[in-house]
Design a protein around this motif. Structure first.
Motif, PDB file in Angstrom:
ATOM      1  N   GLN A 124       6.276  -9.901  34.200  1.00  0.00           N
ATOM      2  CA  GLN A 124       4.911  -9.438  34.452  1.00  0.00           C
ATOM      3  C   GLN A 124       3.953  -9.922  33.362  1.00  0.00           C
ATOM      4  OE1 GLN A 124       4.565  -5.180  34.326  1.00  0.00           O
ATOM      5  NE2 GLN A 124       2.546  -5.170  35.272  1.00  0.00           N
ATOM      6  N   LEU A 125       4.429  -9.956  32.125  1.00  0.00           N
ATOM      7  CA  LEU A 125       3.581 -10.339  30.993  1.00  0.00           C
ATOM      8  C   LEU A 125       3.717 -11.810  30.610  1.00  0.00           C
ATOM      9  CD1 LEU A 125       3.987  -7.142  28.813  1.00  0.00           C
ATOM     10  CD2 LEU A 125       2.067  -7.768  30.287  1.00  0.00           C
ATOM     11  N   GLY A 126       4.562 -12.540  31.314  1.00  0.00           N
ATOM     12  CA  GLY A 126       4.693 -13.960  31.058  1.00  0.00           C
ATOM     13  C   GLY A 126       5.442 -14.310  29.790  1.00  0.00           C
ATOM     14  N   VAL A 127       6.410 -13.490  29.424  1.00  0.00           N
ATOM     15  CA  VAL A 127       7.241 -13.778  28.251  1.00  0.00           C
ATOM     16  C   VAL A 127       8.696 -13.866  28.690  1.00  0.00           C
ATOM     17  CG1 VAL A 127       5.634 -12.686  26.649  1.00  0.00           C
ATOM     18  CG2 VAL A 127       7.490 -11.343  27.610  1.00  0.00           C
ATOM     19  N   ASP A 128       9.543 -14.407  27.822  1.00  0.00           N
ATOM     20  CA  ASP A 128      10.933 -14.580  28.217  1.00  0.00           C
ATOM     21  C   ASP A 128      11.925 -13.902  27.277  1.00  0.00           C
ATOM     22  OD1 ASP A 128      10.776 -16.205  26.017  1.00  0.00           O
ATOM     23  OD2 ASP A 128      11.229 -18.058  27.081  1.00  0.00           O
ATOM     24  N   SER A 129      11.410 -13.014  26.425  1.00  0.00           N
ATOM     25  CA  SER A 129      12.310 -12.298  25.520  1.00  0.00           C
ATOM     26  C   SER A 129      11.627 -11.029  25.023  1.00  0.00           C
ATOM     27  CB  SER A 129      12.691 -13.185  24.332  1.00  0.00           C
ATOM     28  OG  SER A 129      11.549 -13.506  23.577  1.00  0.00           O
ATOM     29  N   PRO A 130      12.425 -10.075  24.544  1.00  0.00           N
ATOM     30  CA  PRO A 130      11.842  -8.870  23.955  1.00  0.00           C
ATOM     31  C   PRO A 130      11.046  -9.225  22.695  1.00  0.00           C
ATOM     32  CG  PRO A 130      14.169  -8.537  24.423  1.00  0.00           C
ATOM     33  CD  PRO A 130      13.887 -10.006  24.601  1.00  0.00           C
ATOM     34  N   ASP A 131      10.203  -8.300  22.271  1.00  0.00           N
ATOM     35  CA  ASP A 131       9.493  -8.476  21.006  1.00  0.00           C
ATOM     36  C   ASP A 131       9.899  -7.349  20.067  1.00  0.00           C
ATOM     37  OD1 ASP A 131       8.140  -6.280  22.009  1.00  0.00           O
ATOM     38  OD2 ASP A 131       6.192  -7.227  22.024  1.00  0.00           O
ATOM     39  N   PHE A 132       9.593  -7.510  18.794  1.00  0.00           N
ATOM     40  CA  PHE A 132       9.942  -6.462  17.852  1.00  0.00           C
ATOM     41  C   PHE A 132       8.826  -6.271  16.842  1.00  0.00           C
ATOM     42  CE2 PHE A 132      11.323 -10.229  15.596  1.00  0.00           C
ATOM     43  CZ  PHE A 132      11.040  -9.950  14.280  1.00  0.00           C
ATOM     44  N   GLY A 133       8.824  -5.079  16.270  1.00  0.00           N
ATOM     45  CA  GLY A 133       7.841  -4.735  15.250  1.00  0.00           C
ATOM     46  C   GLY A 133       8.503  -3.873  14.193  1.00  0.00           C
ATOM     47  N   MET A 134       7.720  -3.496  13.233  1.00  0.00           N
ATOM     48  CA  MET A 134       8.217  -2.708  12.121  1.00  0.00           C
ATOM     49  C   MET A 134       7.979  -1.227  12.389  1.00  0.00           C
ATOM     50  SD  MET A 134       9.332  -5.110  10.438  1.00  0.00           S
ATOM     51  CE  MET A 134       9.162  -6.830  10.806  1.00  0.00           C
ATOM     52  N   LEU A 135       8.908  -0.403  11.941  1.00  0.00           N
ATOM     53  CA  LEU A 135       8.784   1.047  12.058  1.00  0.00           C
ATOM     54  C   LEU A 135       8.662   1.612  10.641  1.00  0.00           C
ATOM     55  CD1 LEU A 135       8.850   3.527  13.940  1.00  0.00           C
ATOM     56  CD2 LEU A 135      11.303   3.639  13.501  1.00  0.00           C
ATOM     57  N   PHE A 136       7.509   2.157  10.347  1.00  0.00           N
ATOM     58  CA  PHE A 136       7.252   2.758   9.057  1.00  0.00           C
ATOM     59  C   PHE A 136       7.509   4.259   9.141  1.00  0.00           C
ATOM     60  CE2 PHE A 136       4.800  -1.152   8.976  1.00  0.00           C
ATOM     61  CZ  PHE A 136       5.146  -1.662   7.726  1.00  0.00           C
ATOM     62  N   ALA A 137       7.793   4.868   7.996  1.00  0.00           N
ATOM     63  CA  ALA A 137       8.124   6.299   7.960  1.00  0.00           C
ATOM     64  C   ALA A 137       7.024   7.151   8.589  1.00  0.00           C
ATOM     65  CB  ALA A 137       8.377   6.738   6.511  1.00  0.00           C
ATOM     66  N   ASP A 138       5.773   6.764   8.410  1.00  0.00           N
ATOM     67  CA  ASP A 138       4.680   7.569   8.951  1.00  0.00           C
ATOM     68  C   ASP A 138       4.511   7.394  10.479  1.00  0.00           C
ATOM     69  OD1 ASP A 138       3.729   4.959   8.733  1.00  0.00           O
ATOM     70  OD2 ASP A 138       1.799   5.533   7.885  1.00  0.00           O
ATOM     71  N   MET A 139       5.332   6.558  11.078  1.00  0.00           N
ATOM     72  CA  MET A 139       5.309   6.354  12.525  1.00  0.00           C
ATOM     73  C   MET A 139       6.503   6.987  13.219  1.00  0.00           C
ATOM     74  SD  MET A 139       4.557   2.262  12.259  1.00  0.00           S
ATOM     75  CE  MET A 139       4.815   1.894  13.971  1.00  0.00           C
ATOM     76  N   ALA A 140       7.517   7.374  12.455  1.00  0.00           N
ATOM     77  CA  ALA A 140       8.790   7.821  13.013  1.00  0.00           C
ATOM     78  C   ALA A 140       8.761   9.313  13.337  1.00  0.00           C
ATOM     79  CB  ALA A 140       9.918   7.530  12.031  1.00  0.00           C
ATOM     80  N   TYR A 141       9.403   9.652  14.443  1.00  0.00           N
ATOM     81  CA  TYR A 141       9.562  11.046  14.853  1.00  0.00           C
ATOM     82  C   TYR A 141      11.043  11.327  15.049  1.00  0.00           C
ATOM     83  CZ  TYR A 141       4.567  11.185  15.678  1.00  0.00           C
ATOM     84  OH  TYR A 141       3.209  11.151  15.507  1.00  0.00           O
ATOM     85  N   GLY A 142      11.475  12.482  14.538  1.00  0.00           N
ATOM     86  CA  GLY A 142      12.874  12.857  14.658  1.00  0.00           C
ATOM     87  C   GLY A 142      13.216  13.391  16.033  1.00  0.00           C
TER      88      GLY A 142
ATOM     89  N   ASN B 197       0.817  -1.218   0.000  1.00  0.00           N
ATOM     90  CA  ASN B 197       0.000   0.000   0.000  1.00  0.00           C
ATOM     91  C   ASN B 197       0.849   1.266   0.000  1.00  0.00           C
ATOM     92  OD1 ASN B 197      -2.493  -1.295  -0.095  1.00  0.00           O
ATOM     93  ND2 ASN B 197      -2.649  -1.440   2.133  1.00  0.00           N
ATOM     94  N   GLY B 198       2.173   1.104  -0.186  1.00  0.00           N
ATOM     95  CA  GLY B 198       3.035   2.254  -0.354  1.00  0.00           C
ATOM     96  C   GLY B 198       3.715   2.784   0.899  1.00  0.00           C
ATOM     97  N   ARG B 199       3.509   2.147   2.033  1.00  0.00           N
ATOM     98  CA  ARG B 199       4.203   2.599   3.234  1.00  0.00           C
ATOM     99  C   ARG B 199       5.684   2.232   3.117  1.00  0.00           C
ATOM    100  NH1 ARG B 199       1.078   0.919   8.527  1.00  0.00           N
ATOM    101  NH2 ARG B 199       2.384   2.540   9.457  1.00  0.00           N
ATOM    102  N   CYS B 200       6.525   3.035   3.735  1.00  0.00           N
ATOM    103  CA  CYS B 200       7.970   2.842   3.646  1.00  0.00           C
ATOM    104  C   CYS B 200       8.518   2.361   4.982  1.00  0.00           C
ATOM    105  CB  CYS B 200       8.620   4.164   3.250  1.00  0.00           C
ATOM    106  SG  CYS B 200      10.402   4.058   3.076  1.00  0.00           S
ATOM    107  N   LEU B 201       9.163   1.199   4.961  1.00  0.00           N
ATOM    108  CA  LEU B 201       9.776   0.626   6.150  1.00  0.00           C
ATOM    109  C   LEU B 201      11.117   1.315   6.381  1.00  0.00           C
ATOM    110  CD1 LEU B 201       9.486  -1.596   8.303  1.00  0.00           C
ATOM    111  CD2 LEU B 201      10.632  -3.137   6.722  1.00  0.00           C
TER     112      LEU B 201
END
Length: 89
Positions: free
Chosen positions: A71-89, A52-56
């Motif tokens: 606290q959340l019952g997990v044993d490692s960090p999680d990760f997600g994608m950062l798109f240009a429209d989500m980023a702040y300088g 849809n044209g978003r830029c990773l």
């Protein structure tokens, strides 16, 4: 996982598009769901966003604190994608 990854990806995509919250999908995923299942859902929506044209522009990481992981019952960090429209300088 009782329903397909596509089903859950679509539900999350629809919620994002409508800007309406939905109930957490954890219970619906079922007890046999794995981290790989969750990342498969994320991958579907990442591919959809790219088509849809978003830029990773990077990745984001969460749950880096061991205390929060416990606290959340997990044993490692999680990760997600950062798109240009989500980023702040």
């Amino acid at each position: 996982m009782p329903q397909s990854a596509e089903h859950f990806a679509q539900a999350l995509f629809d919620a994002e598009q409508s800007r309406l919250s939905i109930a957490p999908i954890r219970a619906e995923l079922g007890e046999d769901a794995t981290v790989d299942d969750a990342y498969a859902i994320q991958d579907i929506n990442t591919e959809r966003a790219l088509k849809n044209g978003r830029c990773l522009v990077g990745r984001k990481i969460g749950l880096t604190s061991v205390a929060v992981q416990k606290q959340l019952g997990v044993d490692s960090p999680d990760f997600g994608m950062l798109f240009a429209d989500m980023a702040y300088g």
